[in-house]
Design a protein around this motif. Structure first.
Motif, PDB file in Angstrom:
ATOM      1  N   ARG A 194      -6.639   2.913  -2.860  1.00 32.19           N
ATOM      2  CA  ARG A 194      -7.518   1.898  -2.261  1.00 32.19           C
ATOM      3  C   ARG A 194      -8.507   2.547  -1.293  1.00 32.19           C
ATOM      4  NH1 ARG A 194      -6.901  -3.628  -0.804  1.00 32.19           N
ATOM      5  NH2 ARG A 194      -4.661  -3.625  -1.180  1.00 32.19           N
ATOM      6  N   ASP A 207       0.819  -1.212   0.000  1.00 27.49           N
ATOM      7  CA  ASP A 207       0.000   0.000   0.000  1.00 27.49           C
ATOM      8  C   ASP A 207       0.853   1.261   0.000  1.00 27.49           C
ATOM      9  OD1 ASP A 207      -2.408  -1.220  -0.185  1.00 27.49           O
ATOM     10  OD2 ASP A 207      -3.026  -0.905   1.895  1.00 27.49           O
ATOM     11  N   LYS A 236      -0.592   3.492  -3.579  1.00 28.20           N
ATOM     12  CA  LYS A 236      -1.633   2.494  -3.794  1.00 28.20           C
ATOM     13  C   LYS A 236      -2.643   2.538  -2.647  1.00 28.20           C
ATOM     14  CE  LYS A 236      -2.441  -2.499  -3.716  1.00 28.20           C
ATOM     15  NZ  LYS A 236      -1.824  -3.826  -3.478  1.00 28.20           N
ATOM     16  N   LEU A 269      -9.230  -3.475  -8.268  1.00 25.59           N
ATOM     17  CA  LEU A 269     -10.064  -3.390  -7.068  1.00 25.59           C
ATOM     18  C   LEU A 269     -11.495  -3.811  -7.384  1.00 25.59           C
ATOM     19  CD1 LEU A 269      -8.679  -0.022  -5.649  1.00 25.59           C
ATOM     20  CD2 LEU A 269      -8.536  -2.248  -4.518  1.00 25.59           C
ATOM     21  N   TRP A 295     -11.199   4.359  -3.180  1.00 22.48           N
ATOM     22  CA  TRP A 295     -12.110   3.391  -3.786  1.00 22.48           C
ATOM     23  C   TRP A 295     -13.069   2.842  -2.737  1.00 22.48           C
ATOM     24  CZ3 TRP A 295     -13.289  -1.801  -3.370  1.00 22.48           C
ATOM     25  CH2 TRP A 295     -13.968  -2.368  -4.462  1.00 22.48           C
ATOM     26  N   GLU A 296     -12.556   2.496  -1.583  1.00 21.28           N
ATOM     27  CA  GLU A 296     -13.401   1.956  -0.511  1.00 21.28           C
ATOM     28  C   GLU A 296     -14.376   2.994   0.029  1.00 21.28           C
ATOM     29  OE1 GLU A 296     -10.531   0.458   2.226  1.00 21.28           O
ATOM     30  OE2 GLU A 296     -10.287  -1.464   1.159  1.00 21.28           O
TER      31      GLU A 296
END
Length: 465
Positions: free
Chosen positions: A420, A404, A416, A457, A423-424
């Motif tokens: 992430r 990450d 990253k 993802l 996105w979450e």
């Protein structure tokens, strides 16, 4: 507090945004000599190539409460009264002043040089495209990064282009001779005639004259002979200037009320010509003048140069010109496949990556950039650094194996993990991630990686459901 920023380019506009994000009450005025809204200068070659429109390379408008004085030049700084005078006769007071004046093209003293067009701004781009509309061929003078991008852009429009460079190979500051040769051959395959080791002695009405006496016919001549910091205001104001405006680790000049960032600033003897350092500097100054982090300091940047030219992939970083020595202190790992336009070179010292050239398709560019940036130890088998997956393992740049903390967007320091998290939090497409993180808004070279991460993802979520 009254903050005045001189320069509405990528450095000045970012500073205004960083300050406003930290403090809603500071009065911010930005002066920009260009009449246009801030745009991504790094992507001008895409406009030249026709792969992007001027609207597509515009950067977001200034935040609410930021006064942008477009088309207004600052003519003088009065340090005693803490005011700046403007070309329209105005006078603007400041408590804090930030110089973000950028750089200007180097125009060589060649007879007839006024017949050529320097490639630096969107207005220059418009002028070049205006002439290109009726020209049958073009000559680009200067084979550095910008010259290569300009030549490739014009060739992408189907125009015959000759690229002239006085040095022995292209991009000699970033590349060794072999890489320069492979780059030249790659450009030749895309319609650019490359001539190195040549001197232009005059620019004529319909072409250029070389030192050999040869004349190259051309209706369009583009100058890409380098840039130099714009420091006139600082010199006239009595600030210390070497190549750029001299600043300390706070990006402060000798006057405690005046800072300098971006291509006009010289920190620890270095003037940085890339966008990522300018944005790092802007964040430091924003922290300091708003009080968000009074310990913030700029310690310099580790540079990664990327070529933004369609069909030509290039990344160069660090000490690329080092060669192996008899003592074994420097190790060089190299692979060349000229027929496919591939050249890969790693320069290693004390088991650390201190330089690299990656020309052509290179699946490990992200991994190598991380290793260079962090100075981490390298695996004993160097082969996998150039050719991932030879042992059947997952490629080094696969999202599965990326930590990450791996940086995806160097210009904006987006990892990253940042992508992430976005996105979450609901940012399920590229546009939403870009809006949340600013990834891809610098040199743009990370767009494929960002889109790949988002796709991965989404795939992982489908597998779980």
């Amino acid at each position: 507090m009254r903050l005045v920023v001189i320069g509405n380019g990528m450095a000045g506009a970012r500073l205004a945004a960083e300050v406003r994000a930290r403090d809603k009450d500071i009065q911010i005025t930005v002066f920009g000599a260009e009449t246009r809204r801030t745009y991504n200068r790094v992507l001008l070659s895409n406009v030249l190539a026709g792969t992007a429109s001027p609207e597509q390379v515009r950067l977001p408008a200034h935040a609410e409460g930021v006064t942008a004085r477009l088309g207004v030049t600052v003519t003088a700084i009065d340090r005693a009264s803490r005011t700046v005078r403007t070309g329209d006769g105005g006078c603007e007071p400041y408590d804090v002043l930030v110089l973000a004046t950028g750089s200007e093209p180097v125009v060589p003293p060649i007879p007839g040089v006024t017949r050529a067009i320097a490639f630096r701004t969107m207005d220059d781009c418009d002028r070049i495209l205006g002439v290109a509309a009726t020209a049958s061929s073009a000559v680009v003078i200067g084979g550095g990064l910008l010259g290569v991008e300009a030549a490739r852009g014009l060739a992408g429009r189907g125009m015959p282009v000759t690229l002239l460079h006085p040095a022995g190979h292209l991009m000699e500051r970033q590349l060794d001779a072999e890489a320069g040769l492979v780059l030249g051959e790659a450009l030749a395959g895309l319609g650019v005639v490359v001539r190195t080791g040549v001197q232009v002695t005059a620019i004529l009405d319909h072409g250029v004259e070389l030192a050999t006496g040869e004349t190259l016919a051309s209706q369009l001549v583009v100058l890409a002979c380098g840039v130099r910091p714009v420091v006139g205001l600082a010199v006239d104001a009595g600030l210390e200037v070497a190549r750029g405006v001299v600043v300390d680790d706070q990006m402060r000049t000798g006057d405690p009320a005046i800072y300098a960032i971006g291509e006009c600033a010289q920190h620890d003897g270095t003037v940085y010509g890339l966008v990522a350092p300018a944005w790092e500097q802007a964040a430091v100054v924003a922290d300091l003048i708003t009080g968000a982090d009074r310990t913030a300091r700029y310690r310099g940047s580790r540079l990664v140069t990327r070529l933004k030219a369609r069909s030509v992939e290039l990344a160069a970083m660090g000490e690329t010109h080092l060669t192996e020595d008899s003592a074994g202190a420097v190790e060089v790992v190299r692979f060349t496949h000229r027929a496919r336009g591939i050249y890969r070179k790693l320069v290693i010292r004390n088991d650390r990556l201190v330089g690299a050239i990656l020309l052509g398709e290179s699946p490990t560019v992200g991994t190598l950039t991380q290793l260079y940036d962090r100075g981490g130890p390298l695996p004993g088998d160097r082969t996998g650094l150039l050719f991932p997956g030879l042992d059947g393992a997952t490629p080094a740049d696969s999202p599965v194996r990326m930590p990450d903390a791996a940086r995806v967007c160097d210009c904006n320091n987006v990892t990253k993990g940042h992508i992430r998290a976005c996105w979450e939090a609901g940012a399920r497409d590229t546009a939403a991630v870009v809006a949340a993180t600013r990834a891809t808004t610098g040199c743009g070279s990370c767009r494929d990686a960002v889109e790949g991460l988002i796709g991965w993802l989404c795939e992982q979520e489908e597998v779980r459901t």
